[in-house]
Structure formats: C-alpha cells, structure tokens
Design a protein around this motif. Structure first.
Motif, mmCIF file in Angstrom:
data_model
loop_
_atom_site.group_PDB
_atom_site.id
_atom_site.type_symbol
_atom_site.label_atom_id
_atom_site.label_comp_id
_atom_site.label_asym_id
_atom_site.label_seq_id
_atom_site.Cartn_x
_atom_site.Cartn_y
_atom_site.Cartn_z
ATOM 1 N N GLU A 130 -7.253 21.987 42.482
ATOM 2 C CA GLU A 130 -8.497 22.418 43.134
ATOM 3 C C GLU A 130 -9.260 23.400 42.248
ATOM 4 O OE1 GLU A 130 -10.121 24.240 47.389
ATOM 5 O OE2 GLU A 130 -8.022 23.646 47.171
ATOM 6 N N TRP A 133 -10.747 21.480 39.368
ATOM 7 C CA TRP A 133 -11.935 20.737 39.804
ATOM 8 C C TRP A 133 -13.174 21.631 39.767
ATOM 9 C CZ3 TRP A 133 -13.102 15.737 41.002
ATOM 10 C CH2 TRP A 133 -14.309 15.512 41.670
ATOM 11 N N HIS A 134 -13.020 22.859 40.234
ATOM 12 C CA HIS A 134 -14.157 23.776 40.290
ATOM 13 C C HIS A 134 -14.506 24.374 38.926
ATOM 14 C CE1 HIS A 134 -14.601 23.414 44.560
ATOM 15 N NE2 HIS A 134 -13.354 23.776 44.779
ATOM 16 N N LEU A 276 -3.261 17.908 49.031
ATOM 17 C CA LEU A 276 -4.510 18.648 48.931
ATOM 18 C C LEU A 276 -4.829 19.274 50.280
ATOM 19 C CD1 LEU A 276 -6.671 15.983 47.028
ATOM 20 C CD2 LEU A 276 -5.290 17.824 46.042
ATOM 21 N N SER A 277 -5.460 20.435 50.246
ATOM 22 C CA SER A 277 -5.908 21.017 51.508
ATOM 23 C C SER A 277 -6.924 20.074 52.136
ATOM 24 C CB SER A 277 -6.530 22.392 51.272
ATOM 25 O OG SER A 277 -7.769 22.264 50.578
ATOM 26 N N PHE A 280 -10.585 20.491 51.016
ATOM 27 C CA PHE A 280 -10.812 20.030 49.646
ATOM 28 C C PHE A 280 -10.759 18.514 49.578
ATOM 29 C CE2 PHE A 280 -8.961 19.475 45.188
ATOM 30 C CZ PHE A 280 -10.204 19.523 44.579
ATOM 31 N N ARG A 281 -9.831 17.908 50.293
ATOM 32 C CA ARG A 281 -9.741 16.440 50.311
ATOM 33 C C ARG A 281 -11.035 15.836 50.857
ATOM 34 N NH1 ARG A 281 -8.061 11.885 53.142
ATOM 35 N NH2 ARG A 281 -8.112 13.008 55.122
ATOM 36 N N GLN A 283 -13.948 17.209 50.773
ATOM 37 C CA GLN A 283 -14.984 17.427 49.754
ATOM 38 C C GLN A 283 -14.942 16.324 48.703
ATOM 39 O OE1 GLN A 283 -14.644 21.093 47.480
ATOM 40 N NE2 GLN A 283 -16.057 20.338 45.916
#
Length: 308
Positions: A130, A133-134, A276-277, A280-281, A283
């Motif tokens: 995560e 990704w950011h 994944l949270s 976030f998933r 998103q």
C-alpha cells in the motif's frame, strides 16, 4: 525458426505480468517433444528497458538456442515484453511471423504480485504494498527510487497492470491471428483444456500432461535487512566490502557464500500474500475498473466473473 541469414530466432513468445502463469506455461511446454523453450526471462527484445536485457549482442542471445533439435518450435517466455513499447517491433523485425501468447490476471492481484516479485530482487525497497502504491507519483518524478531498481518504470504498478493499452498495442502491431490472450484464472480452472488450446494455436500436435502442478508460487521475504546485506550493501559500499571480504577470506572463512545461499534458500517464505485492507482494495478496484472495461471491449468478452 531460421531467418533469411540462417539465424535461429524464437517462433513464439510468452509475455504478461509477473505471477500471471507464464512460468507454469513455460514449464508445461518444456514437456512437449516438439517445443524447445529457451531460458526464461531472456529479455533480449526490450531496448526501452536496458536494465532487463541480459545479452550484449544478438549472437550471444542466439547461443541459448544451441540445444534445439530439428523440427522443434522455439519459444521464449519474458514477462516484460508486454509492458515494453519496443519489444514487439524488435521481435517482428527479426521474425515477421512471430506468434504471441499473452497471460493476464486480475490487475489488483497482479499489481500486488508484481510488487512482491520486485521486492524479492530488491528492485523494490518498500515492503508494504500500500505504501509502495502511494509512492508512484513521486517515483514518476524520479524520486524515492530504490537503489537497485533496474527500471524505475516497472515500479509504476498502475501502468504495469493496466492491460488495455498494452494489449491494443500488440494487436495493432502483430500479424492478424498471431496473438492468443489467456486469462490466467480461466486457464487454471481447466488447465488441460487451456494447454490443448495453446498447442493448437502453436500448430503442434495435441498431447495432454498427466498433471499441471503449480509453479513459482507466492513468495515473501522474511528479512529485508538480510536481503539488503547480501545485495544492497556490496553495491553501496564496494571498497569496504572488498576489504572485509579479503580479511575474512584470509582466515579461511567464506561468509559471503553462506549469506547468499541463506538469502536465496532460507530467507524466502512460501505463503499467501497479506490481505489488503478493504478500503485499499476498493481503491484499487476503482482505479483499475475503467481499464478492465476497455479491455473487455477490445476482447469482446466479459471478465467480471474472474476479476475485480
């Protein structure tokens, strides 16, 4: 096949994202007597990713076909050929009749798997997907690039796993009828059928395997510190490492070999990737959904029973 200059080149190429089944298909085709698969991830035809090219010359590349037997079809499996903007044109320049097998999977899962795969080789240094990704916006600007990253563009997980522009580019470039798109989840739902369809596409005799084992399953790094000690530190501090190596070697010790062996064999855990949270998933699903819709239009089929 042989070119007009009597040079051996592959007849077909397997491409796709890391962990999309390319290694499994490569291993299945190696069992077919009419097919010769060269070393995996050769990556000769991607000059826009020079960090992935493993050969200094075309003649050196051709040496990996020395063991091909008469009558065998030659194949190469290199995942980054699909993402490369140069590879297909470079391939067709030496083999205008080349065939292409593209293996795709759910882009959300593919993005996480790509991150894990790059982390194993320390081309990625952020262990949390995560957070990685950011980091994409910063990395697109040339910031936060890992020390060992061969090709920073491969850290742009959204671009890497947006299939529609890559598939469209291939279909626009390759000869009509010379591209086979495989949805990984569909292929492994019935691998015997999927394998026979690949053989028919290649034009070799149809045979069935006794089984279709999983290959190159999910792996995770146990200790990122150990991984950096074996691969990162020697490049960051080459003089200090050489001096230290000389001292310990004079004592009859070979800690470098032991560390390298441990990192390759014991510092890897074969287990599912962390979940994944849910925010976030969701998103990721939202971000990849427009691309999946475009790919559905390109392929003329629905993918929602497998993806997102």
């Amino acid at each position: 096949m042989y070119t007009a200059n009597n040079e051996l080149v592959p007849d077909f190429f397997i491409m796709g994202a890391p962990k999309a089944g390319t290694t499994a298909l490569d291993s299945y085709l190696r069992k077919h007597p009419d097919v010769f698969m060269c070393r995996k991830e050769a990556h000769y035809f991607c000059t826009d990713f020079p960090g992935n090219v493993n050969f200094d010359s075309f003649s050196e590349y051709q040496k990996i076909f020395e063991d091909v037997e008469e009558g065998q079809m030659i194949g190469e499996a290199s995942v980054w050929y699909l993402y490369s903007e140069a590879a297909v044109d470079e391939i067709l320049a030496v083999n205008p009749k080349a065939r292409f097998i593209v293996m795709l999977r759910d882009p959300v899962k593919a993005a996480q798997a790509t991150h894990s795969e790059l982390l194993l080789d320390l081309r990625e240094d952020e262990p949390d997907f995560e957070k990685a990704w950011h980091l994409q916006s910063a990395r697109r600007r040339g910031k936060k690039i890992p020390f060992n990253a061969r090709e920073p563009r491969q850290l742009l997980y959204k671009d890497v796993c947006s299939w529609s522009p890559q598939v469209q580019r291939l279909l626009d470039t390759a000869p009509e009828g010379n591209v086979k798109i495989i949805v990984m989840e569909e292929f492994f739902g019935d691998p015997d059928l999927g394998y026979r369809e690949v053989l028919n596409f290649l034009g070799v005799r149809e045979i069935a395997l006794q089984n279709y084992p999983k290959v190159n399953e999910s792996k995770q790094v146990k200790s990122l510190w150990l991984l950096k000690a074996s691969r990162d530190f020697p490049q960051r501090y080459p003089c200090a490492v050489r001096v230290l190596k000389k001292i310990v070697n004079s004592l009859g010790l070979r800690p470098g070999r032991a560390l390298d062996r441990y990192v390759r064999e014991k510092n890897i855990a074969h287990k599912p990737r962390p979940r994944l949270s849910e925010p976030f998933r969701q998103q990721l699903i939202s971000e990849f959904e427009p691309d999946v819709e475009r790919l559905e239009r390109i392929l003329g089929r629905s993918l929602r029973q497998y993806w997102l």
